[in-house]
Motif scaffolding. Structure first.
Motif, mmCIF file in Angstrom:
data_model
loop_
_atom_site.group_PDB
_atom_site.id
_atom_site.type_symbol
_atom_site.label_atom_id
_atom_site.label_comp_id
_atom_site.label_asym_id
_atom_site.label_seq_id
_atom_site.Cartn_x
_atom_site.Cartn_y
_atom_site.Cartn_z
ATOM 1 N N MET A 217 90.795 56.316 52.305
ATOM 2 C CA MET A 217 90.639 57.738 52.608
ATOM 3 C C MET A 217 89.616 57.994 53.710
ATOM 4 S SD MET A 217 90.759 60.073 49.161
ATOM 5 C CE MET A 217 89.555 59.121 48.242
ATOM 6 N N PHE A 218 88.520 57.238 53.687
ATOM 7 C CA PHE A 218 87.394 57.526 54.594
ATOM 8 C C PHE A 218 87.076 56.306 55.460
ATOM 9 C CE2 PHE A 218 86.709 59.685 50.473
ATOM 10 C CZ PHE A 218 86.909 61.002 50.875
ATOM 11 N N GLN A 219 88.055 55.846 56.178
ATOM 12 C CA GLN A 219 87.892 54.623 56.966
ATOM 13 C C GLN A 219 86.717 54.709 57.941
ATOM 14 O OE1 GLN A 219 91.576 53.487 58.834
ATOM 15 N NE2 GLN A 219 92.785 53.881 56.986
ATOM 16 N N ASP A 220 86.604 55.817 58.646
ATOM 17 C CA ASP A 220 85.566 55.942 59.677
ATOM 18 C C ASP A 220 84.166 56.048 59.083
ATOM 19 O OD1 ASP A 220 87.576 55.878 61.553
ATOM 20 O OD2 ASP A 220 87.742 58.070 61.683
ATOM 21 N N ASP A 221 84.065 56.630 57.885
ATOM 22 C CA ASP A 221 82.742 56.845 57.269
ATOM 23 C C ASP A 221 82.473 55.907 56.101
ATOM 24 O OD1 ASP A 221 82.203 58.960 58.998
ATOM 25 O OD2 ASP A 221 83.228 60.387 57.699
ATOM 26 N N PHE A 222 83.299 54.904 55.922
ATOM 27 C CA PHE A 222 83.174 54.050 54.737
ATOM 28 C C PHE A 222 82.024 53.065 54.895
ATOM 29 C CE2 PHE A 222 84.127 50.331 52.131
ATOM 30 C CZ PHE A 222 84.310 50.939 50.895
#
Length: 403
Positions: A217-222
């Protein structure tokens, strides 16, 4: 005049001016009740927090990134770190990564709410126990396959669906630009209790998801910046901590960027902060006791003026300076003690009501009540000395001439 007679005269004087006496006591009542309420709620909060830590257990370590160091993308934890900690350190029983993301949106039909997503694995529930009401927690299969499943708190479940058991229902979660569907597989008891319920729709939804689903869901902020670790016993803390630090530093090719702490150490810090906060707020509430004491002094000075002729007559028929001093001092102490007793009763009542609202048991101790009672006596004596002394020094001839 003996003490018993002075006591009777003081009671008669107080009863002859009931409203004035009550208003004089009001400052004492407010001060004592405020102090007892604040101290009791503070102690109750400490007990509740200690209870939550005890539920977690004393055998939990928490690995975090040292925010005071310069952090690069490569320094954040990975799932391999979790796997290595669990498999390579004999003292470690379970390890759970934690990813947390706020500012997320949850949508059910046309209704949307703010949410916080916590991505973790199936070990989390054995380390930081989650009180499941319905359904189940995240399973190993959920994590391995990255299933779109979530665990929701009971308060949010009732708010979104109208009932608590929402297992099997579907919700949409994510950022407004990109939302995905997920199935609710479990409902857990919110740790906020009645306090959290009071916030209603303003309380964000707290969701647990498989960490692999959170990563999708949150690839960039993971980023995984915390790992909870359960060891076999408290004696293993030091050796396990050293091994965890060594594994992490070696895997990320860095040094002195990680901290491994025992959660019970954090409890000590929380208790210290709560103690300071309770003392400060209690001291502020105690200021009203000073105001109440000034009220006692004021009313006693008025009483001395009103009863000047009475004092003159008493002195003329043989009352000594000590008799007059004791008489007025007893009167001020009685006013303070009655106010203190009412304040204690109200303080215990308010602490019980507020504690019930917050979902905690107030820590009402005998020592706190005793100190408050003695303090109210001290206020009566301290602020009653000047008026009593003034009355005792009155010249009987001048007092008898007073109109």
């Amino acid at each position: 005049m003996n003490i018993l007679e002075s006591f009777k005269v003081a009671i008669a004087s107080i009863l002859s001016n009931k409203m004035r006496s009550f208003l004089t006591m009001l400052g004492i009542i407010i001060g004592i009740s405020s102090v007892i309420t604040i101290v009791s709620i503070g102690k109750g909060g400490q007990s509740a927090i200690t209870g939550e830590f005890n539920k977690i257990g004393v055998n939990v370590l928490e690995a975090t990134i040292d925010t005071s160091a310069q952090i690069n993308q490569n320094d954040y934890f990975t799932m391999n770190d979790v796997k290595n900690i669990k498999s390579r350190i004999p003292e470690v029983l379970n390890a759970a990564p934690i990813f947390q993301k706020g500012g997320v949106t949850v949508k059910v039909g046309n209704e949307t709410k703010r949410a916080v997503v916590i991505g973790t694995n199936n070990d989390y529930n054995s380390i930081l126990s989650v009180n499941m009401l319905y359904g189940r927690f995240i399973s190993e299969k959920d994590v391995l396959s990255g299933r779109n499943v979530v665990i929701i708190d009971d308060i949010s479940s009732k708010s979104l669906f109208g009932y608590v058991d929402s297992t099997g229902k579907t919700i949409k979660i994510g950022e407004r630009s990109m939302m995905v569907s997920a199935t609710i597989v479990g409902v857990y008891k919110s740790q906020g209790g009645a306090f959290a319920s009071s916030f209603g729709d303003r309380m964000p939804v707290i969701l647990y998801t498989p960490i692999t689903f959170a990563e999708k869901m949150f690839q960039d902020d993971f980023r995984i910046n915390q790992i909870e670790i359960l060891v076999d016993n408290a004696k293993s803390f030091e050796s396990a901590s050293n091994s965890i630090n060594r594994i992490l530093s070696s895997a990320h090719h860095n040094k002195d960027k990680y901290k491994v702490d025992n959660l019970m150490k954090q409890l000590d810090e929380v208790n210290r902060i709560l103690n300071i906060f309770t003392m400060i707020i209690g001291a502020i509430a105690g200021i009203s006791l000073v105001v109440g004491g000034i009220g006692v002094m004021n009313i006693m000075l008025v009483s001395v003026t009103e009863r000047t002729r009475e004092i003159g007559i008493r002195k003329a028929i043989g009352a000594t300076r000590r008799d007059i001093l004791v008489q007025f001092l007893i009167e001020s102490v009685i006013i303070s003690l009655i106010g203190g007793a009412i304040g204690m009763a109200l303080g215990i009542l308010f602490a019980t009501i507020i504690g019930s609202f917050l979902g905690i048991a107030p820590g009402i101790s005998f020592l706190t009540v005793l100190i408050a009672f003695l303090f109210s006596s001290a206020v009566g004596i301290f602020f009653g000395i000047y008026p009593a002394n003034k009355a005792s020094k009155l010249d009987p001839i001048e007092a008898l001439r007073y109109e």
